[in-house]
Each structure stands twice: as C-alpha cells, then as structure tokens.
Motif scaffolding. Structure first.
Motif, PDB file in Angstrom:
ATOM      1  N   MET A   1     -33.965   4.050  51.066  1.00 50.55           N
ATOM      2  CA  MET A   1     -33.330   3.664  52.297  1.00 50.55           C
ATOM      3  C   MET A   1     -32.427   2.464  52.095  1.00 50.55           C
ATOM      4  O   MET A   1     -31.263   2.524  52.405  1.00 50.55           O
ATOM      5  N   ASN A   2     -32.957   1.361  51.559  1.00 51.10           N
ATOM      6  CA  ASN A   2     -32.142   0.191  51.263  1.00 51.10           C
ATOM      7  C   ASN A   2     -31.797   0.195  49.786  1.00 51.10           C
ATOM      8  O   ASN A   2     -32.612  -0.156  48.956  1.00 51.10           O
ATOM      9  N   ALA A   3     -30.589   0.585  49.482  1.00 46.25           N
ATOM     10  CA  ALA A   3     -30.152   0.610  48.091  1.00 46.25           C
ATOM     11  C   ALA A   3     -29.827  -0.806  47.648  1.00 46.25           C
ATOM     12  O   ALA A   3     -29.358  -1.617  48.434  1.00 46.25           O
ATOM     13  N   PRO A   4     -30.093  -1.149  46.357  1.00 46.35           N
ATOM     14  CA  PRO A   4     -29.754  -2.494  45.883  1.00 46.35           C
ATOM     15  C   PRO A   4     -28.247  -2.711  45.924  1.00 46.35           C
ATOM     16  O   PRO A   4     -27.464  -1.810  45.664  1.00 46.35           O
ATOM     17  N   ALA A   5     -27.873  -3.917  46.279  1.00 47.81           N
ATOM     18  CA  ALA A   5     -26.445  -4.257  46.351  1.00 47.81           C
ATOM     19  C   ALA A   5     -25.871  -4.363  44.955  1.00 47.81           C
ATOM     20  O   ALA A   5     -26.508  -4.876  44.045  1.00 47.81           O
ATOM     21  N   THR A   6     -24.665  -3.862  44.804  1.00 49.40           N
ATOM     22  CA  THR A   6     -23.977  -3.990  43.517  1.00 49.40           C
ATOM     23  C   THR A   6     -22.682  -4.735  43.748  1.00 49.40           C
ATOM     24  O   THR A   6     -22.025  -4.566  44.775  1.00 49.40           O
ATOM     25  N   ALA A   7     -22.321  -5.549  42.780  1.00 47.94           N
ATOM     26  CA  ALA A   7     -21.078  -6.321  42.881  1.00 47.94           C
ATOM     27  C   ALA A   7     -19.905  -5.409  42.585  1.00 47.94           C
ATOM     28  O   ALA A   7     -19.921  -4.658  41.617  1.00 47.94           O
ATOM     29  N   SER A   8     -18.899  -5.462  43.429  1.00 47.08           N
ATOM     30  CA  SER A   8     -17.690  -4.694  43.162  1.00 47.08           C
ATOM     31  C   SER A   8     -16.591  -5.652  42.739  1.00 47.08           C
ATOM     32  O   SER A   8     -16.392  -6.684  43.369  1.00 47.08           O
ATOM     33  N   PRO A   9     -15.898  -5.325  41.646  1.00 46.24           N
ATOM     34  CA  PRO A   9     -14.864  -6.244  41.161  1.00 46.24           C
ATOM     35  C   PRO A   9     -13.676  -6.285  42.105  1.00 46.24           C
ATOM     36  O   PRO A   9     -13.390  -5.325  42.806  1.00 46.24           O
ATOM     37  N   SER A  10     -12.984  -7.417  42.125  1.00 48.79           N
ATOM     38  CA  SER A  10     -11.760  -7.565  42.902  1.00 48.79           C
ATOM     39  C   SER A  10     -10.654  -6.772  42.231  1.00 48.79           C
ATOM     40  O   SER A  10     -10.755  -6.406  41.064  1.00 48.79           O
ATOM     41  N   GLN A  11      -9.589  -6.517  42.956  1.00 48.36           N
ATOM     42  CA  GLN A  11      -8.466  -5.813  42.370  1.00 48.36           C
ATOM     43  C   GLN A  11      -7.909  -6.613  41.202  1.00 48.36           C
ATOM     44  O   GLN A  11      -7.736  -7.817  41.293  1.00 48.36           O
ATOM     45  N   GLY A  12      -7.682  -5.948  40.084  1.00 46.26           N
ATOM     46  CA  GLY A  12      -7.070  -6.595  38.934  1.00 46.26           C
ATOM     47  C   GLY A  12      -8.064  -7.275  38.002  1.00 46.26           C
ATOM     48  O   GLY A  12      -7.681  -7.772  36.966  1.00 46.26           O
ATOM     49  N   THR A  13      -9.349  -7.332  38.361  1.00 47.12           N
ATOM     50  CA  THR A  13     -10.352  -7.921  37.476  1.00 47.12           C
ATOM     51  C   THR A  13     -11.437  -6.893  37.221  1.00 47.12           C
ATOM     52  O   THR A  13     -11.719  -6.043  38.068  1.00 47.12           O
ATOM     53  N   ARG A  14     -12.063  -6.983  36.074  1.00 51.04           N
ATOM     54  CA  ARG A  14     -13.147  -6.054  35.764  1.00 51.04           C
ATOM     55  C   ARG A  14     -14.480  -6.697  36.147  1.00 51.04           C
ATOM     56  O   ARG A  14     -14.564  -7.903  36.331  1.00 51.04           O
ATOM     57  N   ALA A  15     -15.506  -5.878  36.268  1.00 47.06           N
ATOM     58  CA  ALA A  15     -16.820  -6.392  36.644  1.00 47.06           C
ATOM     59  C   ALA A  15     -17.321  -7.344  35.562  1.00 47.06           C
ATOM     60  O   ALA A  15     -17.170  -7.073  34.369  1.00 47.06           O
TER      61      ALA A  15
END
Length: 108
Positions: free
Chosen positions: A1-15
C-alpha cells in the motif's frame, strides 16, 4: 500500500550514487588554495520562516561566478578531529566527545 519513496533526479542530472548528494543553490563566494577551489553555496530556505543552508564544495575547477545559480553533484566524506572531555552540568558525568567534520567534493 505505501511504497517506499525513491529519489528522482532533476532534469540534466543523474541519480546520486551512495554517499553522493545533489546541491542546488547560489554561489556566495569562491576561493582558491593550492590546486583546489572552495565554493561556498547558499541553498534556498525551505520556507519563509527558516534560514537557508550554507555549504562549501571542493573542486579542481571553478564551479561558476558569485551570484550564479548552480546544481552540482558532490561526494560526501568526513574525518574525525581530536577528542575532548565534556562534563554534563546537571549530572557531573564526564564523557569523551569526538567531533566529526563533513566534506563535499564535486563529482567531476
């Protein structure tokens, strides 16, 4: 139900990889010592009632001019300094405190 949050990279940068951070802010000042540039970056305040954070990033090359808005990926590091004794004023208990300094090195 509550999936762990994942960081999404900003445009132009990689994770970022482990022990890496993405810093976004305005260059406040830069100085050079030997072959290393130290850039002081002021980040936006999270809300109108708090202070902005200030960090310093080491790099081989200049990251920009004072006043430039930048996004930089940095490697987080650190080291321990000399331990010292600290006495609790309420209990009188003496403990050893070892300060830790964090470092940020630009991923180039």
């Amino acid at each position: 139900m509550n999936a762990p949050a994942t960081a999404s990279p900003s445009q132009g940068t990689r994770a970022p990889a482990p022990m890496q951070v993405v810093i976004k802010g305005r260059i406040d000042a830069a100085r050079r010592h030997d072959k290393t540039t130290y850039t002081r970056i002021v980040t936006p305040a999270p809300d109108p009632y708090s202070r902005p954070q200030t960090v310093e990033v080491r790099s081989r090359q200049r990251l920009g001019q004072a006043g430039d808005e930048i996004t930089v990926q940095a490697q987080l590091g650190g080291y321990t300094r000399k331990p010292f004794r600290s006495t609790d004023k309420e209990t009188g208990e003496v403990t050893m405190v070892t300060p830790v300094d964090l470092t940020l090195d630009a991923v180039e």
